[in-house]
Design a protein around this motif. Sequence first.
Motif, PDB file in Angstrom:
ATOM      1  N   ILE A 262       0.744  -1.274   0.208  1.00  0.00           N
ATOM      2  CA  ILE A 262       0.069  -0.129   0.075  1.00  0.00           C
ATOM      3  C   ILE A 262       0.786   1.402  -0.128  1.00  0.00           C
ATOM      4  O   ILE A 262       1.888   1.289   0.706  1.00  0.00           O
ATOM      5  CB  ILE A 262      -0.864  -0.034   1.300  1.00  0.00           C
ATOM      6  N   PHE A 263       0.424   2.098  -0.805  1.00  0.00           N
ATOM      7  CA  PHE A 263       1.117   3.523  -0.918  1.00  0.00           C
ATOM      8  C   PHE A 263       0.315   4.664  -1.180  1.00  0.00           C
ATOM      9  O   PHE A 263      -0.975   4.372  -1.465  1.00  0.00           O
ATOM     10  CB  PHE A 263       2.316   3.442  -1.898  1.00  0.00           C
ATOM     11  N   VAL A 264       0.902   5.775  -0.991  1.00  0.00           N
ATOM     12  CA  VAL A 264      -0.133   7.058  -1.360  1.00  0.00           C
ATOM     13  C   VAL A 264       0.036   7.388  -2.842  1.00  0.00           C
ATOM     14  O   VAL A 264       1.143   7.796  -3.348  1.00  0.00           O
ATOM     15  CB  VAL A 264       0.355   8.151  -0.443  1.00  0.00           C
ATOM     16  N   VAL A 276      -7.003  11.206   1.276  1.00  0.00           N
ATOM     17  CA  VAL A 276      -5.911  10.332   0.771  1.00  0.00           C
ATOM     18  C   VAL A 276      -6.294   9.250  -0.299  1.00  0.00           C
ATOM     19  O   VAL A 276      -7.105   8.624  -0.088  1.00  0.00           O
ATOM     20  CB  VAL A 276      -5.231   9.850   1.802  1.00  0.00           C
ATOM     21  N   LEU A 277      -5.558   9.299  -1.462  1.00  0.00           N
ATOM     22  CA  LEU A 277      -5.962   7.961  -2.244  1.00  0.00           C
ATOM     23  C   LEU A 277      -4.677   7.231  -2.405  1.00  0.00           C
ATOM     24  O   LEU A 277      -3.392   7.733  -2.416  1.00  0.00           O
ATOM     25  CB  LEU A 277      -5.816   8.562  -3.750  1.00  0.00           C
ATOM     26  N   PHE A 278      -4.967   5.979  -1.921  1.00  0.00           N
ATOM     27  CA  PHE A 278      -3.929   4.796  -1.888  1.00  0.00           C
ATOM     28  C   PHE A 278      -4.235   3.929  -3.007  1.00  0.00           C
ATOM     29  O   PHE A 278      -5.143   3.720  -3.514  1.00  0.00           O
ATOM     30  CB  PHE A 278      -4.311   4.108  -0.395  1.00  0.00           C
ATOM     31  N   GLU A 279      -3.179   3.209  -3.088  1.00  0.00           N
ATOM     32  CA  GLU A 279      -3.092   2.042  -4.029  1.00  0.00           C
ATOM     33  C   GLU A 279      -2.862   0.946  -3.133  1.00  0.00           C
ATOM     34  O   GLU A 279      -1.699   0.753  -2.339  1.00  0.00           O
ATOM     35  CB  GLU A 279      -2.119   1.966  -5.097  1.00  0.00           C
ATOM     36  N   LEU A 280      -3.670   0.001  -3.076  1.00  0.00           N
ATOM     37  CA  LEU A 280      -3.607  -1.278  -2.189  1.00  0.00           C
ATOM     38  C   LEU A 280      -3.564  -2.465  -3.220  1.00  0.00           C
ATOM     39  O   LEU A 280      -4.826  -2.750  -3.591  1.00  0.00           O
ATOM     40  CB  LEU A 280      -4.758  -1.184  -1.264  1.00  0.00           C
ATOM     41  N   GLU A 286      -9.823   5.413  -2.062  1.00  0.00           N
ATOM     42  CA  GLU A 286      -9.760   6.832  -1.279  1.00  0.00           C
ATOM     43  C   GLU A 286     -10.442   6.915  -0.011  1.00  0.00           C
ATOM     44  O   GLU A 286     -11.766   6.642   0.248  1.00  0.00           O
ATOM     45  CB  GLU A 286     -10.546   7.765  -2.239  1.00  0.00           C
ATOM     46  N   VAL A 287      -9.855   7.559   0.826  1.00  0.00           N
ATOM     47  CA  VAL A 287     -10.219   7.551   2.279  1.00  0.00           C
ATOM     48  C   VAL A 287     -10.530   9.204   2.745  1.00  0.00           C
ATOM     49  O   VAL A 287      -9.514   9.956   2.290  1.00  0.00           O
ATOM     50  CB  VAL A 287      -9.689   6.680   3.331  1.00  0.00           C
ATOM     51  N   GLU A 288     -11.446   9.474   3.482  1.00  0.00           N
ATOM     52  CA  GLU A 288     -11.397  10.665   4.080  1.00  0.00           C
ATOM     53  C   GLU A 288     -11.143  10.651   5.688  1.00  0.00           C
ATOM     54  O   GLU A 288     -11.445   9.622   6.476  1.00  0.00           O
ATOM     55  CB  GLU A 288     -12.935  11.342   4.048  1.00  0.00           C
ATOM     56  N   THR A 289     -10.416  11.392   6.145  1.00  0.00           N
ATOM     57  CA  THR A 289     -10.048  11.291   7.677  1.00  0.00           C
ATOM     58  C   THR A 289      -9.838  12.610   8.359  1.00  0.00           C
ATOM     59  O   THR A 289      -9.314  13.501   7.621  1.00  0.00           O
ATOM     60  CB  THR A 289      -8.704  10.622   7.830  1.00  0.00           C
ATOM     61  N   LYS A 290     -10.231  12.537   9.660  1.00  0.00           N
ATOM     62  CA  LYS A 290     -10.136  13.628  10.574  1.00  0.00           C
ATOM     63  C   LYS A 290      -8.422  13.835  11.076  1.00  0.00           C
ATOM     64  O   LYS A 290      -8.060  14.822  11.650  1.00  0.00           O
ATOM     65  CB  LYS A 290     -10.953  13.627  11.649  1.00  0.00           C
ATOM     66  N   LEU A 291      -7.625  12.858  10.912  1.00  0.00           N
ATOM     67  CA  LEU A 291      -6.417  12.969  11.307  1.00  0.00           C
ATOM     68  C   LEU A 291      -5.281  13.723  10.577  1.00  0.00           C
ATOM     69  O   LEU A 291      -5.625  13.968   9.192  1.00  0.00           O
ATOM     70  CB  LEU A 291      -5.888  11.536  11.339  1.00  0.00           C
ATOM     71  N   VAL A 292      -4.654  14.531  11.429  1.00  0.00           N
ATOM     72  CA  VAL A 292      -3.655  15.715  10.708  1.00  0.00           C
ATOM     73  C   VAL A 292      -2.366  14.796  10.572  1.00  0.00           C
ATOM     74  O   VAL A 292      -1.821  14.436  11.494  1.00  0.00           O
ATOM     75  CB  VAL A 292      -3.728  16.799  11.425  1.00  0.00           C
TER      76      VAL A 292
END
Length: 481
Positions: A262-264, A276-280, A286-292
Amino acid sequence: MKVKDLLKGLDYFCKDKNLLEIEINDISFDTRDIKEDSIFVCNKGVNYDTHNDIERLKNDSRIKVIITEKSYDFQTVVVKDGRKALALICKNLFLNGYTPKLIGITGTNGKTTTCYLIDHILSFANIKTARLGTINYKIDDEIYPAPTTTPSPYDLYKMISKAKNKGCSNVVMEVSSHALDQSRVFGLTYDYAVYTNLSGDHLDYHESIDDYFKAKSRLFHEYLNGYAIINIDDSYGEKLRESLENKNNCLTYSFNSNNANIFVKSYDKGLEKSFVLFELDGRELEVETKLVGKHNIYNLMASILVAYKYGIDLEQIKKAIVSFENVPGRLDKIVHNNIYVFIDYAHTDDALKNVLQSLLPFKKRRIITLFGCGGDRDKTKRPRMAKVAEEYSDLVVVTSDNPRNEDPQSIINDILKGFDDNSKVIVEVDRRRAIEIALGNALEGDIVLIAGKGHEDYQLIKGIKYHFDDKEEVLRFFGKI
């Protein structure tokens, strides 16, 4: 349970075979806490060897049998390693055949957030899970205080027993280098082992950074029978991957190497939320996150790999991540009059650098950083933390953390050696006053980072534990409590 059943899996010598038939109700290993009808396990601790108390122990009526590493002419069973014996005896008493799926996370930074994320994703998928780590221990829906990141074998196996009683099929836990070095997790076999990163810390305990790495590596070489999940952007992570015999069961993550599982592919970052769009493994996620911050993207990748190998649907993983709130004391945010205050546990130079680099893109005016260093701990990181704070901050407030038994001013003097320019450094030993100074200097558009203690609600000074909470101090200053 009979002594012979408690000793299953151990090599031991017992002159008097009648001892093996004695019924035992509990386990003792600390002379300050001896339980009724217990087996006492002598072992060599970091600071004390309970074999020194053998004369007192043999006359204590509460103790039925004593486990030792030496041979004596009374009710003893001899083992080679007291620490390992303690762990295995605790396992036999508390688990009695219960074998949950185990996920262990080790590394200098990121263990807690990754642990929380994995627990959240599994729980979101209706998999009953226990979580053990730095902030607290969670058994399904019950919370217990956490005296240490990885508890003693007695507390560890007792917690896993509670997980059994609550119907948890999984346990996710932080595994510290101290725990691995001291055989606290002896007897456990992990289905997943996650390596986050390695940087200078705990060098008051470990002889060198390589010794520190070897302790971390033990999770993968001695306790893993499943998948290794490794950050290959970290040089020690790559070294760990190369050392594994079964590379087919090794999954890797990286920020930009397309050789990783997995990478960005792209990263749209923000203070409120990021995309963030990952390739797995050839699939986009593609995920949405509240983490900074970038460091949290690494934590996400490790967690996604665990959930992916569990067989959790990618859409369900995405929904779980969207619903995940921040971990207590990890970039915990308070906004007041357009001043952004972040409270974070960062207490190493690498962790401080990660947090400050994460905040730097959002800097509108200045970054004000407050930090200190713990007493009776690794002194080498003190000037390194100063260099990092100076590089990424416009103003630095140096103060106390947990001075423990050291003179707070002496700790600060060690920190000050790392600054090239003291003109933008304010020194205030009293942490409460230091927080007031940092916030009092903040203007609209500033970012204030209060680092080092995060979720902790105490200060340790000269053997006394005082209530102290960074977040409470910030809220009080702003008149919010």
